[in-house]
Design a protein around this motif. Structure first.
Motif, mmCIF file in Angstrom:
data_model
loop_
_atom_site.group_PDB
_atom_site.id
_atom_site.type_symbol
_atom_site.label_atom_id
_atom_site.label_comp_id
_atom_site.label_asym_id
_atom_site.label_seq_id
_atom_site.Cartn_x
_atom_site.Cartn_y
_atom_site.Cartn_z
ATOM 1 N N ALA A 8 9.602 -25.792 117.598
ATOM 2 C CA ALA A 8 9.335 -26.143 118.898
ATOM 3 C C ALA A 8 8.497 -27.016 119.693
ATOM 4 N N TYR A 9 10.048 -27.885 120.589
ATOM 5 C CA TYR A 9 9.642 -29.084 121.387
ATOM 6 C C TYR A 9 10.566 -29.354 122.256
ATOM 7 N N MET A 10 10.159 -30.209 122.614
ATOM 8 C CA MET A 10 10.973 -30.392 124.349
ATOM 9 C C MET A 10 11.531 -31.908 124.158
ATOM 10 N N ILE A 11 13.072 -31.778 123.880
ATOM 11 C CA ILE A 11 13.926 -33.326 122.947
ATOM 12 C C ILE A 11 13.735 -34.303 124.497
ATOM 13 N N ASP A 12 13.831 -33.534 125.280
ATOM 14 C CA ASP A 12 13.537 -34.198 127.209
ATOM 15 C C ASP A 12 13.072 -33.780 127.925
ATOM 16 N N LYS A 13 13.201 -34.390 128.905
ATOM 17 C CA LYS A 13 12.377 -33.724 129.644
ATOM 18 C C LYS A 13 12.568 -32.208 130.430
ATOM 19 N N THR A 14 14.291 -31.683 130.076
ATOM 20 C CA THR A 14 15.122 -30.645 130.752
ATOM 21 C C THR A 14 15.098 -30.072 129.468
ATOM 22 N N THR A 15 15.605 -30.157 128.228
ATOM 23 C CA THR A 15 15.923 -29.798 127.485
ATOM 24 C C THR A 15 15.383 -29.824 126.188
ATOM 25 N N GLY A 16 14.737 -28.091 126.189
ATOM 26 C CA GLY A 16 14.071 -27.525 124.945
ATOM 27 C C GLY A 16 14.769 -26.618 123.379
ATOM 28 N N TYR A 17 13.944 -26.840 122.376
ATOM 29 C CA TYR A 17 14.725 -26.852 121.425
ATOM 30 C C TYR A 17 13.466 -25.581 120.329
ATOM 31 N N ILE A 18 14.353 -25.058 119.265
ATOM 32 C CA ILE A 18 13.660 -24.315 119.232
ATOM 33 C C ILE A 18 14.420 -23.965 117.804
ATOM 34 N N LYS A 19 13.501 -23.627 116.844
ATOM 35 C CA LYS A 19 14.391 -23.936 115.505
ATOM 36 C C LYS A 19 13.766 -22.249 114.828
ATOM 37 N N ILE A 20 14.744 -21.542 114.351
ATOM 38 C CA ILE A 20 13.956 -20.324 113.665
ATOM 39 C C ILE A 20 15.212 -20.262 112.353
ATOM 40 N N SER A 21 13.864 -20.108 111.574
ATOM 41 C CA SER A 21 14.419 -20.259 109.932
ATOM 42 C C SER A 21 14.846 -18.169 109.204
ATOM 43 N N ARG A 22 14.382 -17.652 109.975
ATOM 44 C CA ARG A 22 14.759 -16.409 109.599
ATOM 45 C C ARG A 22 13.941 -14.638 110.246
ATOM 46 N N PHE A 23 14.316 -13.878 110.131
ATOM 47 C CA PHE A 23 14.086 -13.402 111.454
ATOM 48 C C PHE A 23 13.257 -12.358 110.747
ATOM 49 N N GLY A 24 11.779 -12.515 110.713
ATOM 50 C CA GLY A 24 11.026 -12.074 110.212
ATOM 51 C C GLY A 24 10.133 -10.654 111.009
ATOM 52 N N ASP A 25 9.122 -9.805 110.612
ATOM 53 C CA ASP A 25 8.645 -9.264 111.105
ATOM 54 C C ASP A 25 7.892 -9.876 112.741
ATOM 55 N N LYS A 26 7.380 -10.736 112.475
ATOM 56 C CA LYS A 26 6.748 -11.535 113.956
ATOM 57 C C LYS A 26 7.759 -12.002 114.540
ATOM 58 N N THR A 27 8.699 -12.192 114.082
ATOM 59 C CA THR A 27 10.027 -13.417 114.797
ATOM 60 C C THR A 27 9.956 -13.886 116.351
ATOM 61 N N TYR A 28 9.993 -12.105 117.062
ATOM 62 C CA TYR A 28 10.936 -12.415 118.644
ATOM 63 C C TYR A 28 8.947 -12.558 119.278
ATOM 64 N N ASP A 29 8.169 -12.347 118.493
ATOM 65 C CA ASP A 29 6.544 -12.651 119.456
ATOM 66 C C ASP A 29 7.158 -14.440 119.274
ATOM 67 N N GLU A 30 7.375 -14.818 118.325
ATOM 68 C CA GLU A 30 7.218 -16.040 117.776
ATOM 69 C C GLU A 30 8.168 -16.872 118.873
ATOM 70 N N PHE A 31 8.794 -16.546 119.041
ATOM 71 C CA PHE A 31 10.448 -16.901 119.973
ATOM 72 C C PHE A 31 10.183 -16.714 120.964
ATOM 73 N N LEU A 32 9.122 -15.505 121.629
ATOM 74 C CA LEU A 32 8.654 -15.684 123.266
ATOM 75 C C LEU A 32 7.599 -16.269 123.589
ATOM 76 N N GLU A 33 6.372 -16.768 122.815
ATOM 77 C CA GLU A 33 5.527 -17.447 123.025
ATOM 78 C C GLU A 33 6.063 -19.342 123.179
ATOM 79 N N ALA A 34 7.103 -19.339 122.322
ATOM 80 C CA ALA A 34 7.912 -20.740 122.583
ATOM 81 C C ALA A 34 8.597 -20.663 123.292
ATOM 82 N N LEU A 35 9.286 -19.494 124.097
ATOM 83 C CA LEU A 35 10.074 -20.009 124.923
ATOM 84 C C LEU A 35 9.001 -20.031 126.144
ATOM 85 N N ASN A 36 8.540 -19.383 126.137
ATOM 86 C CA ASN A 36 7.497 -18.967 127.738
ATOM 87 C C ASN A 36 6.748 -20.691 128.275
#
Length: 542
Positions: free
Chosen positions: A200-228
């Motif tokens: 999860a990283y910023m491609i440029d000043k306004t564009t975020g990138y998140i790569k999800i490799s699978r939907f495991g037991d902690k995926t939603y928590d990890e996604f929300l943390e990365a998104l915020n």
């Protein structure tokens, strides 16, 4: 000669009781499951099966493992239903359940057993196997001195041999397609941090990138943390990478969709026999990113929960889908734990996107071979390279919430198709990958230059580190040593791609997945097309 009268075993003495109970239960089950009891003689079939087992146990000339026979017969029976209904013996439950756990100790691979052969589905990102160089498609033929191919190998056998305490070693002998010789890897077991957000990283000043490799037991928590975290860095538009994501837990995918979709809009629904297993999943909370352009990347390896998420975002005109048609796995399995600890994962319904599309691709109940070879068939008729190789039935035409045309019939067809780029893919490059040359070189380079690299920040490395011609000569020399014949024309075609991979894999050793993907993605055709498609994504979500 006197007749040999065998002694009754405990199994045989109890058999009449079992049969009586089977008949009684069968009658009630048959009455409950069938509108016409005469059409489904479950009790009779129950009795016939038990009778055959008894004769095998009592009279068959050789000693027989009845439990294995029962497991085999169940597995063969389920193959006549659909590609995803499955039976998991009690001894294999731990391995099956561990696929989506958040951590364990071992070598870190996802695998399948097909015709007594262990296939590496995917090395787990950041795990020992990936670092050592195992690749998807590798066949594990030996673990230490134990032959693991062609001898009735089970998931329990793989679990026993490959998992173990952190710090212990295991020697794998591997057969790789395109390589005439067997390859060997010494892997040191470790704690496998099965994070499902690879980067999860910023491609440029306004564009975020998140790569999800699978939907495991902690995926939603990890996604929300990365998104915020990305929002704090100024993210105004988001790219979600679901390429080669084989799925996982349904609710993790729908919860992520809920963070992006507003109101009470449909996310996915299921339809089964009658109404017992019919469900609707709708947006229900005020999500963290309900406005702002979203691009989702998919390919032929994106399946199940990945298709639910991308289908929901596409049908609600919340995201632009970029890439290639997804796998097409849209059958819902319910796990049923049986009395002996084994598990039946029985298909109870089908997934449908909000527009009414079935995600599941067609299958023949009597012939699984076509289903199993579907991706190969797509490759052979050109679908991976040209959008016009794909033919859709007009009867499977649907509309998004704003009237855009989408198609059903199996998988999610992207809004923007991206064919595989063949300009840099040469036989020489494939042999470098098959012989693991690039990963071997970069691991050696990292070890030799660890002190220098440790003094650099990732930002310095990303901007200024150059894979020189001298480094590439060393790559060529290592390749020659490993039996890869040099081809100057093909090398020059692939040179830029090789440079990118060398830089990316050195970064993985030094900074992990975030460092790897930020460089590796620069040569990924789907990623680059997605990055140039945000204007279109903004239009559909207005």
């Amino acid at each position: 000669m006197e007749d040999q009268k065998p002694k009754n075993t405990l199994f045989q003495m109890r058999l009449p009781i079992f049969l009586a109970l089977a008949v009684i239960c069968g009658i009630f089950i048959g009455a409950a499951m069938s509108k016409k009891g005469s059409e489904q003689n479950i009790a009779g079939n129950y009795l016939r099966f038990a009778e055959i087992l008894n004769y095998i146990q009592q009279d068959y000339v050789d000693t027989v493992d009845v439990d294995k026979l029962v497991d085999y017969s169940i597995t063969q029976m389920l193959e006549k239903l659909d590609p995803h209904t499955a039976y998991i013996p009690a001894r294999d439950r731990q391995i099956a359940d561990a696929q989506l756990e958040s951590n364990f100790e071992g070598i870190g691979i996802e695998f399948n057993i097909i015709k007594d052969t262990i296939y590496v589905v995917s090395p787990i990102s950041g795990g020992p196997s990936e670092k050592a160089g195992l690749m998807a498609g590798d066949k594990i033929v030996k673990v230490d001195t134990i032959q693991m191919a062609g001898n009735g190998v089970t998931s329990a056998d793989v679990f026993k041999r490959l998992r173990g305490p952190k710090g212990t070693k295991v020697l794998l002998t591997v057969k790789r397609k395109g390589s005439a010789k067997l390859l060997t890897y010494t892997i040191i077991r470790d704690k496998i941090p099965t994070y499902s957000i690879d980067a999860a990283y910023m491609i440029d000043k306004t564009t975020g990138y998140i790569k999800i490799s699978r939907f495991g037991d902690k995926t939603y928590d990890e996604f929300l943390e990365a998104l915020n975290d990305l929002k704090k860095q100024g993210m105004q538009r988001l790219m979600i990478d679901l390429k080669d994501n084989g799925g996982g837990y349904l609710d993790r995918a729908t919860n992520i969709a809920d963070q992006l979709i507003s109101g009470n809009k449909m996310i996915v629904y299921t339809d089964g026999k009658g109404t017992k297993y019919d469900q609707e999943f709708r947006a229900r909370i005020a999500g963290a990113f309900e406005t702002g352009p979203v691009v989702v990347l998919i390919n032929e390896g994106s399946a199940s929960a990945s298709e639910i998420l991308s289908g929901a975002l596409q049908d609600n005109d919340r995201a632009l889908i970029v890439g290639r048609r997804s796998f097409g796995k849209g059958l819902v399995q319910m796990p049923v734990t049986l009395n002996d600890g084994s598990q039946l994962r029985i298909t109870i319904s089908r997934y449908y996107t909000p527009s009414g599309r079935s995600i599941q691709k067609p299958y023949d109940k009597e012939d699984a071979s076509a289903y199993d070879s579907d991706l190969l068939a797509r490759y052979q008729h050109g679908e991976f390279f040209h959008a016009d190789s794909i033919r859709f039935n007009d009867s499977l035409k649907y509309e998004t919430s704003k009237g855009r045309t989408v198609y059903g019939g199996g998988g999610i067809m992207p809004d923007v198709f991206v064919g595989r780029d063949t300009s840099e893919y040469t036989k020489y490059l494939m042999e470098l990958f098959n012989e693991n040359v690039i990963r071997e070189y970069t691991l050696n380079y990292y070890q030799e230059n660890k002190a220098i690299l440790s003094k650099m920040t990732y930002e310095e490395y990303f901007k200024s580190f150059v894979v020189t011609d001298a480094m590439l000569k060393d790559v060529i020399a290592l390749a020659t040593k490993n039996g890869v014949t040099y081809n100057d024309v093909q090398y020059k075609r692939s040179k830029s791609f090789i440079q990118n991979n060398v830089k990316a894999y050195i970064a993985r050793s030094a900074w992990g997945n975030k460092g790897f993907y930020q460089i590796y993605n620069q040569k990924d055709e789907i990623y680059n097309k997605g990055l140039s498609s945000f204007k279109e994504a903004a239009k559909i979500s207005e």
